[in-house]
Enzyme design. Sequence first.
Site, mmCIF file in Angstrom:
data_model
loop_
_atom_site.group_PDB
_atom_site.id
_atom_site.type_symbol
_atom_site.label_atom_id
_atom_site.label_comp_id
_atom_site.label_asym_id
_atom_site.label_seq_id
_atom_site.Cartn_x
_atom_site.Cartn_y
_atom_site.Cartn_z
ATOM 1 N N MET A 113 23.870 10.609 3.133
ATOM 2 C CA MET A 113 23.637 11.921 3.746
ATOM 3 C C MET A 113 23.849 11.848 5.254
ATOM 4 S SD MET A 113 23.019 15.004 3.081
ATOM 5 C CE MET A 113 22.026 15.516 1.676
ATOM 6 N N GLU A 128 0.821 -1.220 0.000
ATOM 7 C CA GLU A 128 0.000 0.000 0.000
ATOM 8 C C GLU A 128 0.851 1.265 0.000
ATOM 9 O OE1 GLU A 128 -0.601 -2.556 2.041
ATOM 10 O OE2 GLU A 128 -2.715 -3.130 1.850
ATOM 11 N N LYS A 160 -17.863 -0.841 5.872
ATOM 12 C CA LYS A 160 -18.224 -1.857 4.879
ATOM 13 C C LYS A 160 -19.722 -1.871 4.579
ATOM 14 C CE LYS A 160 -17.181 -6.560 3.424
ATOM 15 N NZ LYS A 160 -16.502 -7.824 3.738
ATOM 16 N N PHE A 194 -11.203 -7.680 13.703
ATOM 17 C CA PHE A 194 -10.082 -8.044 12.838
ATOM 18 C C PHE A 194 -9.850 -6.938 11.808
ATOM 19 C CE2 PHE A 194 -8.528 -10.215 8.947
ATOM 20 C CZ PHE A 194 -7.276 -10.539 9.436
ATOM 21 N N GLN A 195 -8.622 -6.485 11.701
ATOM 22 C CA GLN A 195 -8.215 -5.425 10.768
ATOM 23 C C GLN A 195 -9.022 -4.141 10.949
ATOM 24 O OE1 GLN A 195 -8.015 -7.182 6.779
ATOM 25 N NE2 GLN A 195 -5.903 -7.823 7.187
#
Lengths: 170, 579
Positions: free
Chosen positions: B490, B55, B167, B117-118
């Site tokens: 750097m 993602e 959802k 969940f999630q």
Amino acid sequence: MQAKEDSQNMKRYTIITAMDNEAGVLSQLAHLFSRKGYNIETIAAGWTVDQNVTRFTIEIYSDEARVQLLCSQLRKLVPIHYVEILDTSKSIRRELMLVRVKAEDRAARNEIIQIGNIFRGSVVDITPDSITLSVTGDDQKTGAFEELMKDFGILDLARTGIVAIERGEM
Amino acid sequence: MNSNTRKLNGSEILIQCLLEQGVDTIFGYPGGAILNVYDALYAHPEIRHILTSHEQGASHAADGYARSTGKVGVCFATSGPGATNLTTGIATAYMDSSPVVFITCNVNNDLIGRDSFQEVDIAGVSLPVTKCSYIVSDVTKLADTVREAFVIARSGRPGPVLIDIQKNATAGECDYTPMTPEEFEAHPDRRIARLKATHHPSVSYPDINIHAVEELADMLDKAEKPLLICGGGVVRSEASEEFRELAHRLDIPVAITVMGGGAFGGYDDLKTGMIGMHGSQASNMACDACDLLLAVGCRFSDRVTLNPAGFAKNAKIAHIDIDPSEIDKNVKTDLHIIGDAKAVLKLLLGKLKRDRHNDEWKKYVFSFKRETEYDDPEDGTLTPMQILSAAAEILPQDTMVTTDVGQHQMWAIQHFRFDYPRQLTTSGGFGTMGFGLGAAIGVQAGNPEKTVLHVTGDGSFRMNCNELATEAYYKMPIITLLFNNSTLGMVRQWQHLIYHEHYSQTTLDRGPDFVKLAEAYGIHGRCVKDEATLRQTLTEAVNSRFDGRGWVIDCRIDIDEMVRPMVGGNSFITNFMLY
């Protein structure tokens, strides 16, 4: 050096803002204060004449330059309608304080009620052991009342936080 | 009821609303909570969905797409880890004012708040790094929320917006009536009407203060040593033409910020180069000596101003910016004008008193200009400048460039002559290592006809090189030019200069073999250690462009290469540690 200058210019500011009355606006608002490094001293909220709009009164310690920057950040929040810094000399600030005080004998009870009268407070609950009073005023008045009640023994105390409104034009 | 009204489920309404906005490309990654949306997408081949490896890659791709096309980027992710994987990408877009609509789905309404969940409160997580974060739990609110999100993302100072859809709202049905963006913005009953009417800074700006514009014209007329700073706002408002005209009519040297790259002609004689920590001597010396500094679309970041107290200390500072909260935030200004850079500059051009020349002042400023300050080593080791010169000569002149973050980024921005807005896509504000490859995928998706060069370092590249799978699958001929010095260059440079050469955890004496890695993903890989092989490889890469396979060119450079010049953090802008 910076900190010293800051503390010299710090004063209490009253910020008024109105936001859409929807879930999550308070957390958006509170988040912004904390992420810019502010502690909110008091916050009070309720809807206005329009029930879809919630008006907040928030008090913080800041200096003039930083409070202006904070307000321009606040104005960027999408649910915000307006943000103003109230001029305390042209506005009315009030909070409600409820305080339950130990009052186990007549003398104490009498004295507490007398002091309450001086502060235009009202007795809202009484038991054989305690009295609960409500007092309205600016933070100086409620603070003074709290000081006086300490002698008797404060059992519990709650404040609404300051609400403020501009005075009408003369 | 409108005759076009239909009953649709939330997922189909979402797709229809994206089509209303002209969306034809989405970057994303499916998952449980967003299944309904992907099911609706299945029936819409007119929308190109680019499936990334992760993602985060999708978030940078949507950002790169937005920056390089000027359109709003769109990114999908599922709930929980899918959503939190976006957060670095959201913050990157936020810091660089890039318009992206991130759409996540959350668990069903009846599971919210139960640590399901999630489940994660992504709207809360993203709050500090979006212009606005929405939660949609009711399908009837979905269409207008999506429409408003697009207006907010692209209007005012652009930026990312997140919509978290529960959802149940993707499955539930309600009436959907199509509405064009113009109809929505003109609709009196929507919140957007209030925001517009009150000039809310998220979508609009107040009427430009014409007195301030006149005063600025007057200041510019009187200034003897003026300097312009070209910031990212010039790119976002497409004000390059007006900016160029201003610089040339008044003959003013122009310093450029990282985000302003490409907004002012790379070959222009008035260009002094980058300003700030790794700014050119010409830019930084001019900033110190000027008597009027006009910054356009620039927020005076600490990497530009260094010590703000001594910044442009001899100058009156004027600031043009669309965001009122940027005024006097980092640097105290003498005059400011709030508004879109293009609109303000147009007005300003009309108020200029006369055209002029600044020969003496220019002579002073450009006396500090050095074309190249790097010598080629005698042992034939490849140097960063050789790599960049070869790339500049061999690749098409209009090559679009993305970078990761670190030394290679500064070298590329210093050395390439970015000549048109949106040519450069780089993480300026947030400094996100791992940004470059995802961004390159977005740039290539939005600009299929262009050559895309991804400049990276071995540290940055290892973070998100998984997106080579995406590059390969979608046949994107992206050329990855890897500055491989086997260190976090750097950070090492700071350790060398400031931390007594304590190279704590910066040496990357480990794999992978980047050539084998490229080949594993089915693209070209080549390791180069000298200039001749590099030039040959780059030529091959350009010529093989149409085979649809990208390149990873692993350029081995010395571990002790440094970015020059350099001014220490919070130091005065002319106080160079390195020249």
